[in-house]
Design an enzyme around this catalytic site. Sequence first.
Site: not given
Ligand code: DX5
Ligand code: ZN
Length: 231
Positions: A11, A36, A38, A40, A69, A71, A140, A145-148, A178-179, A200-201
């Site tokens: 991601s 991927h 994201d 938003m 994706h 959102m 999910m 909403g956020f990575g990490g 995802d997440g 992602g992270s």
């Molecule tokens: C969160 C996103 C994810 C996000 C995952 O809302 O849908 O795709 O980038 O990030 P990590 O892997 O860091 O949780």
């Molecule tokens: Zn995602």
Amino acid sequence: MNKRIVEIAPSVLSADFANLAREIEQVESAGADVIHLDVMDGHFVPNITIGPPVVASIRKITSLPLDAHLMIENPDRYIDSFIRAGVNWLSVHVEADTHINRTLQHLRANGVRAGVAINPGTPLGALDEIFPWVDFILLMTVNPGFGGQKFIPSSLRKIRHLRDSIVLNRYPVRIEVDGGIDSGNLKDVLTAGAEIIVAGSAIFSSEKGASEAVREMKGIAERQIKNQHLV
Ligand code: DX5
Ligand code: ZN
């Protein structure tokens, strides 16, 4: 279970947006299977990211499938723009789309793999009537909403339940997760039944570097699949 293919989908939410081309090239050459993206809107989730113009630019610099994706609220309003921008897979949230059946048919009619994303707090029963129109479920494993963020442990049970109903009903539907997924919990997630792994992270913020992080996850996935075939 039929022969499983596991795909790793970095991601780019956690990538360096000023150097996206370089970041994507790195994960692509390390063996990533899908990119991927994201999207938003600041309404469905409390964050704003990218839209169709950025997706169209990314389309030009990679040959990997693009997995959008969404959102966002009212996803139907924007789907054609994302299709024109060149996405190959697209998921809408079951919580955000009033006429999801129509949306899914529209995606397939346009040659796009139709996905439905589902939040951690939404019961799997929300998917019961739409399986025949779905190519993949994006489950999910954090609140979007956020990575990490940290992986929600009860997601493992939810993945298993989803896998059971897919197998029982013989739906040709894949499970994407995802997440909060990293090399530490990847094995558990795969054992539970996930096949497409978004990270992602764990990839773009990895101290080892994104390429090594992708290789490590691919290695774990390959070993896991081999073990499952032995039992
Ligand atoms: C969160 C996103 C994810 C996000 C995952 O809302 O849908 O795709 O980038 O990030 P990590 O892997 O860091 O949780
Ligand atoms: Zn995602």
